[in-house]
Scaffold this active site. Structure first.
Site, PDB file in Angstrom:
ATOM      1  N   SER A   1      41.735  27.515  25.917  1.00  0.00           N
ATOM      2  CA  SER A   1      41.677  28.639  24.860  1.00  0.00           C
ATOM      3  C   SER A   1      42.937  29.179  24.966  1.00  0.00           C
ATOM      4  O   SER A   1      43.683  29.159  25.965  1.00  0.00           O
ATOM      5  CB  SER A   1      40.648  29.482  24.861  1.00  0.00           C
ATOM      6  OG  SER A   1      40.902  30.604  24.442  1.00  0.00           O
TER       7      SER A   1
ATOM      8  N   TYR B   1      35.482  35.168  30.664  1.00  0.00           N
ATOM      9  CA  TYR B   1      35.720  34.244  29.567  1.00  0.00           C
ATOM     10  C   TYR B   1      37.177  33.615  29.784  1.00  0.00           C
ATOM     11  O   TYR B   1      37.494  32.600  30.048  1.00  0.00           O
ATOM     12  CB  TYR B   1      35.467  34.584  28.067  1.00  0.00           C
ATOM     13  CG  TYR B   1      35.724  33.489  27.024  1.00  0.00           C
ATOM     14  CD1 TYR B   1      34.891  32.588  26.878  1.00  0.00           C
ATOM     15  CD2 TYR B   1      37.018  33.528  26.496  1.00  0.00           C
ATOM     16  CE1 TYR B   1      35.067  31.431  25.909  1.00  0.00           C
ATOM     17  CE2 TYR B   1      37.287  32.530  25.482  1.00  0.00           C
ATOM     18  CZ  TYR B   1      36.463  31.420  25.172  1.00  0.00           C
ATOM     19  OH  TYR B   1      36.360  30.487  24.224  1.00  0.00           O
TER      20      TYR B   1
HETATM   21  N1  LIG Z   1      35.731  28.950  18.473  1.00  0.00           N
HETATM   22  C1  LIG Z   1      36.823  29.447  18.945  1.00  0.00           C
HETATM   23  O1  LIG Z   1      37.427  30.613  18.433  1.00  0.00           O
HETATM   24  C2  LIG Z   1      37.371  29.103  20.050  1.00  0.00           C
HETATM   25  C3  LIG Z   1      38.846  29.292  20.716  1.00  0.00           C
HETATM   26  C4  LIG Z   1      39.149  28.542  21.791  1.00  0.00           C
HETATM   27  C5  LIG Z   1      38.404  27.639  22.445  1.00  0.00           C
HETATM   28  N2  LIG Z   1      37.130  27.536  22.344  1.00  0.00           N
HETATM   29  C6  LIG Z   1      36.513  26.774  22.998  1.00  0.00           C
HETATM   30  O2  LIG Z   1      35.790  25.889  22.333  1.00  0.00           O
HETATM   31  C7  LIG Z   1      34.569  25.246  22.867  1.00  0.00           C
HETATM   32  C8  LIG Z   1      33.605  24.982  21.950  1.00  0.00           C
HETATM   33  O3  LIG Z   1      33.163  26.337  21.187  1.00  0.00           O
HETATM   34  P1  LIG Z   1      32.922  26.452  19.726  1.00  0.00           P
HETATM   35  O4  LIG Z   1      33.754  27.334  19.210  1.00  0.00           O
HETATM   36  O5  LIG Z   1      32.909  24.897  18.799  1.00  0.00           O
HETATM   37  O6  LIG Z   1      31.491  26.889  19.841  1.00  0.00           O
HETATM   38  P2  LIG Z   1      29.836  26.368  19.236  1.00  0.00           P
HETATM   39  O7  LIG Z   1      29.979  26.171  17.957  1.00  0.00           O
HETATM   40  O8  LIG Z   1      28.940  27.597  19.618  1.00  0.00           O
HETATM   41  O9  LIG Z   1      29.779  25.230  20.044  1.00  0.00           O
HETATM   42  C9  LIG Z   1      29.165  25.013  21.465  1.00  0.00           C
HETATM   43  C10 LIG Z   1      28.666  23.876  21.970  1.00  0.00           C
HETATM   44  O10 LIG Z   1      28.723  23.759  23.472  1.00  0.00           O
HETATM   45  C11 LIG Z   1      26.988  23.556  23.469  1.00  0.00           C
HETATM   46  N3  LIG Z   1      26.601  24.330  24.532  1.00  0.00           N
HETATM   47  C12 LIG Z   1      26.435  25.582  24.827  1.00  0.00           C
HETATM   48  N4  LIG Z   1      25.980  25.945  25.983  1.00  0.00           N
HETATM   49  C13 LIG Z   1      25.688  24.922  26.851  1.00  0.00           C
HETATM   50  C14 LIG Z   1      25.146  24.559  27.538  1.00  0.00           C
HETATM   51  N5  LIG Z   1      24.692  25.315  28.783  1.00  0.00           N
HETATM   52  N6  LIG Z   1      25.076  22.986  28.159  1.00  0.00           N
HETATM   53  C15 LIG Z   1      25.346  22.115  27.294  1.00  0.00           C
HETATM   54  N7  LIG Z   1      25.933  22.442  26.041  1.00  0.00           N
HETATM   55  C16 LIG Z   1      26.178  23.749  25.597  1.00  0.00           C
HETATM   56  C17 LIG Z   1      26.523  23.998  22.147  1.00  0.00           C
HETATM   57  O11 LIG Z   1      25.144  23.318  21.966  1.00  0.00           O
HETATM   58  P3  LIG Z   1      23.959  23.651  22.576  1.00  0.00           P
HETATM   59  O12 LIG Z   1      23.712  25.090  21.816  1.00  0.00           O
HETATM   60  O13 LIG Z   1      22.648  22.904  21.726  1.00  0.00           O
HETATM   61  O14 LIG Z   1      23.633  23.386  23.755  1.00  0.00           O
HETATM   62  C18 LIG Z   1      27.369  23.675  21.292  1.00  0.00           C
HETATM   63  O15 LIG Z   1      27.195  22.102  21.010  1.00  0.00           O
HETATM   64  C19 LIG Z   1      34.259  26.224  23.944  1.00  0.00           C
HETATM   65  O16 LIG Z   1      34.658  25.893  25.194  1.00  0.00           O
HETATM   66  C20 LIG Z   1      34.984  27.434  23.525  1.00  0.00           C
HETATM   67  O17 LIG Z   1      35.329  28.373  24.520  1.00  0.00           O
HETATM   68  C21 LIG Z   1      36.333  28.198  21.091  1.00  0.00           C
END
Ligand SMILES: NC(=O)c1ccc[n+]([C@@H]2O[C@H](COP(=O)([O-])OP(=O)(O)OC[C@H]3O[C@@H](n4cnc5c(N)ncnc54)[C@H](OP(=O)(O)O)[C@@H]3O)[C@@H](O)[C@H]2O)c1
Length: 269
Positions: free
Chosen positions: A138, A151
């Site tokens: 991130s 985080y």
């Molecule tokens: N959105 C942002 O602004 C942003 C910015 C920078 C980095 N990121 C990073 O991008 C990545 C994806 O995030 P996102 O924004 O796409 O979030 P998201 O839409 O909430 O997706 C998260 C995914 O991770 C899975 N997950 C969560 N907890 C889990 C667990 N304990 N075991 C296995 N799978 C799990 C969820 O599925 P289930 O709930 O079915 O398990 C879902 O498929 C993360 O690492 C986040 O830190 C996000």
């Protein structure tokens, strides 16, 4: 294309990775906790792209889950060419009153499972002299973020780990890249009780993040910061004192809850 394993495949950035790799014709192994959502996505991607998709529901915030996942792949005879360590969640608020168990789950999911999956799948990639490890960090990996202390620390681990590993693997045919997206419109915020529109930061979409990340992995870049404004924040920030950037992070990511908590926490006892 070699088979791609994507964690956190059911939503947001992970779902966009799944769709992009499927459109490129790669067979997939998709992982998340929700079996039903995995099945629905797998069915759609197979029908649309004529690929094979295997799903393994797994909670990667449990310490031995990475071993279980890799055993399932071995037992099913599935060699992994590219690993996308993407699963993650947000948790915001003052550390002092924060949920310790949730932080522990975050560290296991973002760091321990990521490290273990890498360690378990890397030897075969090295033997094949081909492979990729794409770790989703991130923009918060570059310095501390108040009210997102754990985080941001887990994301700093991912960036540091990826940079070191990439250097160790130069010349082996295995690429390693950390993707460092800025704020991206996904379900992460709602799940963490945050509203991305309350911040002063630009909010992007998952698809450009995924395209930039895959391109960076192909070129074996140590890391990528998708989006011009995010690049400016990260690279411009290198010329400023770290303490200033940490303060600025509160302003940029301002949100009503943070504001209240920041005031409360600074009141003398
Ligand atoms: N959105 C942002 O602004 C942003 C910015 C920078 C980095 N990121 C990073 O991008 C990545 C994806 O995030 P996102 O924004 O796409 O979030 P998201 O839409 O909430 O997706 C998260 C995914 O991770 C899975 N997950 C969560 N907890 C889990 C667990 N304990 N075991 C296995 N799978 C799990 C969820 O599925 P289930 O709930 O079915 O398990 C879902 O498929 C993360 O690492 C986040 O830190 C996000």
């Amino acid at each position: 294309m070699d088979r791609v394993l994507i964690t956190g495949a059911t939503s947001g950035i992970g779902e966009a990775f799944s769709r992009e790799y499927a459109a490129r014709g790669a067979d997939l192994v998709l992982v998340a906790r929700s079996a039903e959502q995995l099945e629905t996505l797998a069915g759609e991607l197979m029908e649309k792209n004529g690929i094979t998709v295997t799903t393994f529901p797994q909670d990667l915030s449990i310490p031995q889950s990475a071993e279980r996942l890799v055993s399932s792949c071995h037992n099913a005879g599935l060699a992994i060419g590219t690993l996308v360590n993407n699963a993650g969640f947000g948790q915001t608020g003052p550390f002092v009153t924060g949920p310790r168990e949730r932080y522990e789950e975050m560290i296991v999911l973002h760091n321990l499972s990521l490290m273990k999956l890498t360690s378990l799948l890397l030897p075969a990639m090295k033997r094949r002299q081909r492979g990729g490890i794409l770790n989703v960090a991130s923009i918060t990996a570059f310095h501390g973020i108040p009210y997102n202390a754990v985080y941001a620390a887990t994301k700093a681990f991912i960036l540091s780990f990826s940079e070191s590993l990439r250097e160790e693997l130069l010349g082996t045919g295995v690429h390693v890249t950390a993707s460092c997206p800025g704020m991206t419109r996904t379900a992460l915020f709602e799940k963490a009780g945050m509203n991305p529109d309350n911040t002063l930061l630009p909010v992007g979409l998952p698809e450009p993040v995924v395209k930039a990340s895959i391109k960076a992995l192909e070129k074996n870049r140590p890391y990528v910061v998708p989006g011009l404004l995010n690049k400016l924040i990260v690279h411009g920030g290198k010329f400023l004192p770290r303490s200033f950037m940490v303060r600025l992070a509160i302003l940029l990511a301002r949100n009503e809850t943070h504001g209240t908590q920041a005031t409360e926490i600074r009141q003398p006892h």
